[in-house]
Write a protein that holds these residues in place. Structure first.
Motif, PDB file in Angstrom:
ATOM      1  N   LEU A 137       0.837  -1.191   0.000  1.00 51.21           N
ATOM      2  CA  LEU A 137       0.000   0.000   0.000  1.00 51.21           C
ATOM      3  C   LEU A 137       0.873   1.243   0.000  1.00 51.21           C
ATOM      4  O   LEU A 137       1.858   1.313   0.742  1.00 51.21           O
ATOM      5  N   THR A 138       0.497   2.210  -0.833  1.00 49.74           N
ATOM      6  CA  THR A 138       1.108   3.537  -0.790  1.00 49.74           C
ATOM      7  C   THR A 138      -0.030   4.542  -0.690  1.00 49.74           C
ATOM      8  O   THR A 138      -0.862   4.638  -1.606  1.00 49.74           O
ATOM      9  N   LEU A 139      -0.094   5.257   0.422  1.00 52.52           N
ATOM     10  CA  LEU A 139      -1.187   6.193   0.680  1.00 52.52           C
ATOM     11  C   LEU A 139      -0.643   7.613   0.688  1.00 52.52           C
ATOM     12  O   LEU A 139       0.183   7.959   1.533  1.00 52.52           O
ATOM     13  N   LEU A 140      -1.100   8.425  -0.255  1.00 50.31           N
ATOM     14  CA  LEU A 140      -0.670   9.814  -0.368  1.00 50.31           C
ATOM     15  C   LEU A 140      -1.752  10.707   0.214  1.00 50.31           C
ATOM     16  O   LEU A 140      -2.869  10.761  -0.304  1.00 50.31           O
ATOM     17  N   GLU A 141      -1.446  11.368   1.321  1.00 55.87           N
ATOM     18  CA  GLU A 141      -2.405  12.264   1.961  1.00 55.87           C
ATOM     19  C   GLU A 141      -3.751  11.578   2.190  1.00 55.87           C
ATOM     20  O   GLU A 141      -4.799  12.076   1.767  1.00 55.87           O
ATOM     21  N   PRO A 142      -3.776  10.424   2.865  1.00 52.43           N
ATOM     22  CA  PRO A 142      -5.054   9.721   3.043  1.00 52.43           C
ATOM     23  C   PRO A 142      -5.911  10.373   4.127  1.00 52.43           C
ATOM     24  O   PRO A 142      -5.448  10.592   5.253  1.00 52.43           O
ATOM     25  N   PRO A 143      -7.181  10.688   3.848  1.00 53.60           N
ATOM     26  CA  PRO A 143      -8.087  11.212   4.875  1.00 53.60           C
ATOM     27  C   PRO A 143      -8.707  10.042   5.638  1.00 53.60           C
ATOM     28  O   PRO A 143      -9.410   9.218   5.061  1.00 53.60           O
ATOM     29  N   LEU A 144      -8.473   9.973   6.935  1.00 55.90           N
ATOM     30  CA  LEU A 144      -8.844   8.781   7.698  1.00 55.90           C
ATOM     31  C   LEU A 144      -9.791   9.052   8.858  1.00 55.90           C
ATOM     32  O   LEU A 144     -10.391   8.113   9.381  1.00 55.90           O
ATOM     33  N   SER A 145      -9.954  10.284   9.274  1.00 57.73           N
ATOM     34  CA  SER A 145     -10.689  10.576  10.506  1.00 57.73           C
ATOM     35  C   SER A 145     -12.134  10.963  10.237  1.00 57.73           C
ATOM     36  O   SER A 145     -12.511  11.393   9.140  1.00 57.73           O
ATOM     37  N   GLY A 146     -12.946  10.844  11.279  1.00 53.80           N
ATOM     38  CA  GLY A 146     -14.325  11.299  11.186  1.00 53.80           C
ATOM     39  C   GLY A 146     -14.417  12.794  10.985  1.00 53.80           C
ATOM     40  O   GLY A 146     -15.332  13.289  10.318  1.00 53.80           O
ATOM     41  N   ALA A 147     -13.464  13.544  11.547  1.00 53.59           N
ATOM     42  CA  ALA A 147     -13.465  14.997  11.364  1.00 53.59           C
ATOM     43  C   ALA A 147     -13.296  15.354   9.894  1.00 53.59           C
ATOM     44  O   ALA A 147     -13.917  16.306   9.392  1.00 53.59           O
ATOM     45  N   TRP A 148     -12.456  14.588   9.175  1.00 52.54           N
ATOM     46  CA  TRP A 148     -12.289  14.849   7.748  1.00 52.54           C
ATOM     47  C   TRP A 148     -13.602  14.632   7.011  1.00 52.54           C
ATOM     48  O   TRP A 148     -13.958  15.423   6.125  1.00 52.54           O
ATOM     49  N   VAL A 149     -14.324  13.576   7.365  1.00 57.36           N
ATOM     50  CA  VAL A 149     -15.602  13.296   6.706  1.00 57.36           C
ATOM     51  C   VAL A 149     -16.548  14.479   6.881  1.00 57.36           C
ATOM     52  O   VAL A 149     -17.175  14.946   5.920  1.00 57.36           O
ATOM     53  N   GLU A 150     -16.655  14.976   8.115  1.00 51.13           N
ATOM     54  CA  GLU A 150     -17.546  16.109   8.369  1.00 51.13           C
ATOM     55  C   GLU A 150     -17.127  17.339   7.569  1.00 51.13           C
ATOM     56  O   GLU A 150     -17.967  18.020   6.961  1.00 51.13           O
ATOM     57  N   ASN A 151     -15.836  17.637   7.559  1.00 54.69           N
ATOM     58  CA  ASN A 151     -15.350  18.799   6.814  1.00 54.69           C
ATOM     59  C   ASN A 151     -15.571  18.645   5.318  1.00 54.69           C
ATOM     60  O   ASN A 151     -15.962  19.604   4.627  1.00 54.69           O
ATOM     61  N   MET A 152     -15.330  17.437   4.806  1.00 54.94           N
ATOM     62  CA  MET A 152     -15.501  17.214   3.377  1.00 54.94           C
ATOM     63  C   MET A 152     -16.970  17.318   2.972  1.00 54.94           C
ATOM     64  O   MET A 152     -17.302  17.891   1.933  1.00 54.94           O
ATOM     65  N   VAL A 153     -17.862  16.789   3.793  1.00 55.59           N
ATOM     66  CA  VAL A 153     -19.293  16.898   3.485  1.00 55.59           C
ATOM     67  C   VAL A 153     -19.718  18.355   3.457  1.00 55.59           C
ATOM     68  O   VAL A 153     -20.469  18.787   2.563  1.00 55.59           O
ATOM     69  N   ASP A 154     -19.241  19.147   4.410  1.00 55.97           N
ATOM     70  CA  ASP A 154     -19.560  20.585   4.415  1.00 55.97           C
ATOM     71  C   ASP A 154     -19.030  21.261   3.154  1.00 55.97           C
ATOM     72  O   ASP A 154     -19.727  22.072   2.520  1.00 55.97           O
ATOM     73  N   THR A 155     -17.791  20.926   2.785  1.00 53.17           N
ATOM     74  CA  THR A 155     -17.176  21.530   1.587  1.00 53.17           C
ATOM     75  C   THR A 155     -17.924  21.136   0.320  1.00 53.17           C
ATOM     76  O   THR A 155     -18.212  21.980  -0.543  1.00 53.17           O
ATOM     77  N   LEU A 156     -18.245  19.851   0.211  1.00 56.20           N
ATOM     78  CA  LEU A 156     -18.949  19.374  -0.985  1.00 56.20           C
ATOM     79  C   LEU A 156     -20.368  19.943  -1.067  1.00 56.20           C
ATOM     80  O   LEU A 156     -20.848  20.286  -2.158  1.00 56.20           O
ATOM     81  N   SER A 157     -21.022  20.058   0.074  1.00 52.57           N
ATOM     82  CA  SER A 157     -22.379  20.623   0.083  1.00 52.57           C
ATOM     83  C   SER A 157     -22.368  22.086  -0.366  1.00 52.57           C
ATOM     84  O   SER A 157     -23.236  22.517  -1.140  1.00 52.57           O
TER      85      SER A 157
END
Length: 276
Positions: free
Chosen positions: A124-144
């Motif tokens: 596995l090679t992970l470049l800047e992987p978003p892994l936390s629940g906080a990222w999910v919340e922030n990304m949903v806000d950004t996408l919305s």
């Protein structure tokens, strides 16, 4: 340009043969990020160099992205993993061992895939992987917020009027994904990884983050709980969440070294094929 149907969907796929005869190496599969990303982001920085270094390479546009078909539903990680393995099966690679390289959200999908099919994951090679629940919340806000700004927007037409065809095309895809598919809701329902998930990893792992990235704490947590003898973290100085675009030289060196190391470790399985 090539298209392959898998999991009832038409995927845009690019395959790069290894420059040298190296049949024992795992297939390197690249997984890109969300919405405005596609397979092209990997092509010059990593995919072509990997093929020249003797690795067989597969790149594809994720469901709904780039030139892949864009259905209304199915943007959750479980479906993405099913898409991946169905596609590899359709390409005749269903029993080959894999080195998964994921950028941003593609890193999350690579991790899900390795946990779902550990017998196939050689690295596995992970470049800047978003892994936390906080990222999910922030990304949903950004996408919305982005969905609201694009709904009914004249921006794609204006970009075309300025002969900015690529930007117009990417904007139109983003509008479709955010306003006419379940992508935002599916991301909102994303599974959050646990330390127990990380402890189940059984393949060599490289995590690369920018020094100023908000994702560094999650990467360090993953490294803390994953098997330590096969896990490495590379922090690139002066960068944020842009390592693929802004650090091609040092990133390429680190990734190619990791690909070579995992290929050598997988050499004991003839042909890189899973033996049951």
């Amino acid at each position: 340009m090539a298209f392959t149907t898998a999991n009832a969907l038409r995927f845009h796929v690019q395959r790069l043969p290894a420059a040298a005869d190296t049949p024992d190496r795992p297939v390197v599969v690249f997984l890109h990020g969300l919405v405005v990303d596609n397979l092209s982001s990997f092509y010059c920085p990593l995919a072509v160099p990997a093929a020249r270094a003797g690795h067989e390479v597969v790149l594809y546009d994720l469901r709904g992205h780039g030139r892949t078909e864009r259905p209304a539903t199915g943007y959750d990680s479980r479906t993405a993993v099913r898409d991946l393995f169905a596609l590899l099966g359709a390409l005749g690679l269903g029993r080959r061992r894999l080195h998964l390289v994921g950028n941003s959200y593609g890193g999350t999908l690579a991790l899900h895939a390795a946990l779902a099919r550990p017998e196939l994951a050689a690295g596995l090679t992970l470049l800047e992987p978003p892994l936390s629940g906080a990222w999910v919340e922030n990304m949903v806000d950004t996408l919305s917020a982005a969905a609201l700004s694009l709904e009914g927007s004249a921006v794609p037409a204006e970009l075309l009027g300025l002969r900015l065809r690529k930007a117009a095309h990417l904007t139109a895809i983003a509008d479709d994904l955010l306003n006419r598919t379940s992508l935002v809701d599916d991301i909102a329902a994303s599974h959050t990884f646990t330390p127990a998930d990380y402890a189940r990893l059984r393949c060599p792992l490289l995590i690369v983050c920018g020094e100023h990235s908000e994702l560094v704490p999650g990467a360090l947590e993953l490294a803390e709980h994953a098997p330590r003898d096969s896990t490495a973290v590379e922090i690139l100085p002066g960068l944020g969440h842009d390592v693929l675009k802004e650090s091609s030289g040092s990133l390429r060196k680190a990734v190619l070294a990791h690909l070579d190391a995992t290929a050598a470790a997988a050499h004991a399985t003839p042909g890189g094929v899973l033996v049951r």
